[in-house]
Design a protein around this motif. Structure first.
Motif, PDB file in Angstrom:
ATOM      1  N   ILE A  13     -31.494 -42.732 -59.613  1.00 33.92           N
ATOM      2  CA  ILE A  13     -32.406 -42.401 -58.173  1.00 33.92           C
ATOM      3  C   ILE A  13     -33.308 -41.115 -58.321  1.00 33.92           C
ATOM      4  N   ARG A  14     -32.738 -40.036 -59.241  1.00 36.79           N
ATOM      5  CA  ARG A  14     -33.512 -38.771 -59.446  1.00 36.79           C
ATOM      6  C   ARG A  14     -34.592 -39.261 -60.155  1.00 36.79           C
ATOM      7  N   ALA A  15     -34.529 -40.270 -61.088  1.00 39.19           N
ATOM      8  CA  ALA A  15     -35.636 -40.669 -62.198  1.00 39.19           C
ATOM      9  C   ALA A  15     -36.374 -41.463 -61.245  1.00 39.19           C
ATOM     10  N   ALA A  16     -36.094 -42.361 -60.569  1.00 35.25           N
ATOM     11  CA  ALA A  16     -37.152 -43.070 -59.939  1.00 35.25           C
ATOM     12  C   ALA A  16     -37.853 -42.207 -58.792  1.00 35.25           C
ATOM     13  N   SER A  17     -37.356 -41.603 -58.200  1.00 35.28           N
ATOM     14  CA  SER A  17     -37.935 -40.584 -57.136  1.00 35.28           C
ATOM     15  C   SER A  17     -39.015 -39.819 -57.965  1.00 35.28           C
ATOM     16  N   ARG A  18     -38.870 -39.324 -59.279  1.00 32.46           N
ATOM     17  CA  ARG A  18     -39.669 -38.549 -60.157  1.00 32.46           C
ATOM     18  C   ARG A  18     -40.804 -39.242 -60.389  1.00 32.46           C
ATOM     19  N   ILE A  19     -40.573 -40.630 -60.888  1.00 31.14           N
ATOM     20  CA  ILE A  19     -41.662 -41.398 -60.993  1.00 31.14           C
ATOM     21  C   ILE A  19     -42.592 -41.644 -59.892  1.00 31.14           C
ATOM     22  N   CYS A  20     -42.126 -41.860 -58.613  1.00 29.64           N
ATOM     23  CA  CYS A  20     -42.896 -42.066 -57.209  1.00 29.64           C
ATOM     24  C   CYS A  20     -43.504 -41.076 -56.947  1.00 29.64           C
ATOM     25  N   LYS A  21     -43.076 -39.750 -57.253  1.00 32.73           N
ATOM     26  CA  LYS A  21     -43.734 -38.591 -56.977  1.00 32.73           C
ATOM     27  C   LYS A  21     -45.079 -38.372 -57.686  1.00 32.73           C
ATOM     28  N   LYS A  22     -44.953 -38.873 -58.897  1.00 31.82           N
ATOM     29  CA  LYS A  22     -45.752 -38.696 -59.923  1.00 31.82           C
ATOM     30  C   LYS A  22     -46.898 -39.515 -59.472  1.00 31.82           C
ATOM     31  N   HIS A  23     -46.807 -40.580 -59.129  1.00 23.20           N
ATOM     32  CA  HIS A  23     -47.743 -41.411 -58.662  1.00 23.20           C
ATOM     33  C   HIS A  23     -48.145 -41.320 -57.052  1.00 23.20           C
ATOM     34  N   GLY A  24     -47.449 -40.585 -56.210  1.00 22.72           N
ATOM     35  CA  GLY A  24     -47.804 -40.403 -54.850  1.00 22.72           C
ATOM     36  C   GLY A  24     -47.432 -41.357 -54.002  1.00 22.72           C
ATOM     37  N   VAL A  25     -46.272 -42.214 -54.581  1.00 23.58           N
ATOM     38  CA  VAL A  25     -45.518 -43.196 -53.876  1.00 23.58           C
ATOM     39  C   VAL A  25     -44.533 -42.738 -53.113  1.00 23.58           C
ATOM     40  N   ALA A  26     -44.459 -43.260 -51.882  1.00 21.98           N
ATOM     41  CA  ALA A  26     -43.307 -42.993 -50.979  1.00 21.98           C
ATOM     42  C   ALA A  26     -42.040 -43.222 -51.762  1.00 21.98           C
ATOM     43  N   PHE A  27     -40.896 -42.873 -51.384  1.00 26.14           N
ATOM     44  CA  PHE A  27     -39.546 -43.206 -52.072  1.00 26.14           C
ATOM     45  C   PHE A  27     -38.551 -43.208 -51.090  1.00 26.14           C
ATOM     46  N   PHE A  28     -37.767 -44.374 -50.741  1.00 31.13           N
ATOM     47  CA  PHE A  28     -36.868 -44.695 -49.752  1.00 31.13           C
ATOM     48  C   PHE A  28     -35.444 -44.994 -50.255  1.00 31.13           C
ATOM     49  N   ILE A  29     -34.373 -44.933 -49.430  1.00 38.47           N
ATOM     50  CA  ILE A  29     -33.161 -45.394 -49.642  1.00 38.47           C
ATOM     51  C   ILE A  29     -32.973 -46.448 -48.454  1.00 38.47           C
ATOM     52  N   ASP A  30     -32.324 -47.524 -48.897  1.00 39.82           N
ATOM     53  CA  ASP A  30     -31.810 -48.463 -47.844  1.00 39.82           C
ATOM     54  C   ASP A  30     -30.291 -48.021 -48.012  1.00 39.82           C
ATOM     55  N   ALA A  31     -29.844 -47.077 -46.920  1.00 37.87           N
ATOM     56  CA  ALA A  31     -28.281 -46.405 -47.074  1.00 37.87           C
ATOM     57  C   ALA A  31     -27.335 -47.180 -46.401  1.00 37.87           C
ATOM     58  N   CYS A  32     -27.324 -48.410 -46.337  1.00 38.76           N
ATOM     59  CA  CYS A  32     -26.139 -49.107 -45.564  1.00 38.76           C
ATOM     60  C   CYS A  32     -24.900 -48.672 -46.110  1.00 38.76           C
ATOM     61  N   ARG A  33     -24.788 -48.552 -47.388  1.00 42.99           N
ATOM     62  CA  ARG A  33     -23.493 -48.463 -48.051  1.00 42.99           C
ATOM     63  C   ARG A  33     -23.576 -47.084 -48.983  1.00 42.99           C
ATOM     64  N   PHE A  34     -24.085 -46.178 -48.435  1.00 44.20           N
ATOM     65  CA  PHE A  34     -24.070 -45.030 -49.051  1.00 44.20           C
ATOM     66  C   PHE A  34     -22.872 -44.332 -49.621  1.00 44.20           C
ATOM     67  N   ALA A  35     -21.848 -44.209 -48.695  1.00 50.02           N
ATOM     68  CA  ALA A  35     -20.855 -43.642 -49.071  1.00 50.02           C
ATOM     69  C   ALA A  35     -19.861 -44.437 -50.035  1.00 50.02           C
ATOM     70  N   GLU A  36     -20.057 -45.686 -50.171  1.00 50.34           N
ATOM     71  CA  GLU A  36     -19.363 -46.500 -51.184  1.00 50.34           C
ATOM     72  C   GLU A  36     -20.153 -46.017 -52.441  1.00 50.34           C
ATOM     73  N   ASN A  37     -21.542 -46.174 -52.474  1.00 45.06           N
ATOM     74  CA  ASN A  37     -22.204 -45.616 -53.721  1.00 45.06           C
ATOM     75  C   ASN A  37     -21.971 -44.323 -54.385  1.00 45.06           C
ATOM     76  N   CYS A  38     -21.684 -43.350 -53.173  1.00 41.42           N
ATOM     77  CA  CYS A  38     -21.227 -42.095 -53.768  1.00 41.42           C
ATOM     78  C   CYS A  38     -20.064 -41.867 -54.176  1.00 41.42           C
ATOM     79  N   TYR A  39     -19.207 -42.660 -53.938  1.00 43.55           N
ATOM     80  CA  TYR A  39     -17.871 -42.663 -54.307  1.00 43.55           C
ATOM     81  C   TYR A  39     -17.738 -43.051 -55.864  1.00 43.55           C
ATOM     82  N   PHE A  40     -18.793 -44.315 -56.050  1.00 44.94           N
ATOM     83  CA  PHE A  40     -18.801 -44.640 -57.604  1.00 44.94           C
ATOM     84  C   PHE A  40     -19.453 -43.656 -58.385  1.00 44.94           C
ATOM     85  N   ILE A  41     -20.203 -42.983 -57.957  1.00 45.75           N
ATOM     86  CA  ILE A  41     -20.994 -41.806 -58.609  1.00 45.75           C
ATOM     87  C   ILE A  41     -19.911 -40.882 -59.023  1.00 45.75           C
TER      88      ILE A  41
END
Length: 458
Positions: free
Chosen positions: A198-226
């Motif tokens: 996520i950090r690297a994808a955000s960095r790439i998008c910022k470099k090119h001026g592209v908006a970076f969004f999260i589809d956060a439906c299951r954010f907590a489950e993802n955070c637990y895996f992290i």
């Protein structure tokens, strides 16, 4: 210390299940044109069609609903809801909607259009449909590990970073509406996305001026895996991990019908003031006033409480372990599924499960229907019926994978229900050579799997 992981809740209300015979289910399926979406819920024993809006709400949520402020404008329930979302996302502007796809419809209408591209790890069905309805094109850039169901990897939901940068350059940054990362990756087997990705994808998008969004439906489950799988996060709370994750994004959409335990609701969170104002203008036309956005005050209250409860690590441990439990049972019988198990569902690999059924006869749907016939279990095909396209000459362009998702509603089913599901899957596997494919007799131009009518192939 006991090894058994128990449900971290007590059950205070129950709902009876309706049992049917196989003969009855044969008739029910035929009446439904062999499409599980068209089966009446009363005729389903274990409903694993989706985990969206099917959760059991807690006593705290029900109590909060009684405090719902139904004022048309400036409802105090909105401000409780807004504070709960800001606490997790850190974003400045919060827009309530009646569900996730409404958030997508609003922001994609404003940012999409012909000649525009949305890049993602994998877009889910309604997300892609809203993108295409705007006239834009959605492009999936899933990491190679995510395309191999039987090969375990810790973060198979990741976006391919090299392809992301290459695609931005090839299409031109000015033509990229946004990059949107789905966490967890629903279409890709409920697999998590790493913080590093996520950090690297955000960095790439910022470099090119592209908006970076999260589809956060299951954010907590993802955070637990992290927390469990990524170095440097074991001692961090789910709240801290979520705060960092959202800090890399310009905005997010969320269906609160997943990780907020709510039966309805969603939101759009943004940091761009101008885009926020445009979204609110469209919200007023399509959803409602900015402080209720298509929801009752009681729904806003339930979501606010649910967003707090979902970050309970006792619950998340139980939730993920429940998925692992059924995966272990299937693994012991040699049944093919996406490995490791996802956060909210088991994804059977229908292509490997039914190798004798060609893709154009929809092996995923065939397997889903077989599970219903055998045990009254409703699941959903995530394959070429859901995501297949047609070439210029009318030939089917199949989906990348042919999966069957068994999505487990939150706080609804017990271990014995899960044991039953595993037994039915195993029974179907022993009879798999008897299963036949299907052909479409009616389909809608968008989201055809919801309403398609089919018939068995002789």
């Amino acid at each position: 210390m006991a090894k058994t992981i128990i449900e971290p809740f007590r059950i205070k209300s129950v709902e009876p299940l309706h049992f049917t015979t196989r003969q009855q289910r044969e008739q029910i399926l035929e009446t439904a044109f062999f499409n599980p979406f068209l089966i009446h819920a009363d005729d389903v024993l274990i409903d694993l069609l989706t985990d969206s809006g099917t959760s059991a709400m807690s006593s705290r949520q029900w109590a909060a609903m009684m405090e719902g402020d139904e004022s048309y404008a400036g409802s105090k329930s909105f401000y409780r809801f807004e504070a709960a979302v800001k606490k997790i996302t850190g974003m400045q502007y919060i827009i309530p909607t009646h569900q996730g796809r409404a958030s997508e419809k609003i922001v994609f209408t404003l940012t999409g259009g012909k000649g525009r591209y949305f890049l993602s790890n994998t877009l889910f069905d309604t997300t892609r449909a809203n993108i295409e309805f705007s006239g834009a094109t959605g492009i999936d850039l899933l990491t190679e590990a995510g395309k191999q169901p039987s090969v375990p990897a810790p973060f198979k939901g990741n976006i391919d970073l090299d392809l992301l940068e290459k695609t931005i350059v090839e299409k031109g940054a000015a033509h990229i509406a946004m990059c949107i990362i789905t966490i967890t990756n629903n279409s890709g087997g409920g697999q998590p996305v790493s913080m590093e990705n996520i950090r690297a994808a955000s960095r790439i998008c910022k470099k090119h001026g592209v908006a970076f969004f999260i589809d956060a439906c299951r954010f907590a489950e993802n955070c637990y895996f992290i927390k469990q799988r990524e170095e440097g996060y074991a001692s961090k709370s789910i709240q801290e991990i979520a705060n960092e994750l959202f800090s890399y994004a310009d905005g997010c959409t969320m269906s609160a019908k997943k990780d907020a335990f709510a039966n309805i609701g969603g939101f759009l969170a943004l940091n761009d003031e101008i885009l926020t104002q445009e979204c609110r203008n469209l919200l007023v036309i399509t959803e409602g006033f900015p402080t209720y956005g298509g929801l009752a005050g009681r729904d806003l209250e339930a979501i606010a409480v649910g967003l707090e409860e979902i970050m309970d690590e006792h619950y998340l441990k139980y939730r993920i372990r429940s998925m692992e439990y059924i995966g272990e049972k299937l693994e012991a019988e040699g049944i093919p599924f996406v490995k490791p198990v996802g956060g909210h569902a088991i994804y059977l690999d229908a292509r490997a499960f039914l190798p004798h059924i060609p893709v154009h006869q929809y092996p995923g749907l065939a397997l889903s229907n077989a599970l219903y016939l055998e045990g009254g279990i409703r699941s959903v095909e995530i394959g070429s019926l859901m995501f297949g396209k047609y070439s210029a000459d009318g030939a089917l362009v199949p989906a990348q994978m042919e999966l069957v998702r068994l999505a487990v509603p939150r706080r609804v089913y017990t271990q014995s229900h899960i044991d039953y599901v595993a037994e039915i899957i195993i029974d179907v596997f022993t009879k798999r050579q008897e299963i036949r494919g299907y052909e479409i007799v009616y389909e809608a131009p968008l989201l055809r799997h919801f309403t398609a009518k089919l018939r068995p192939v002789d």
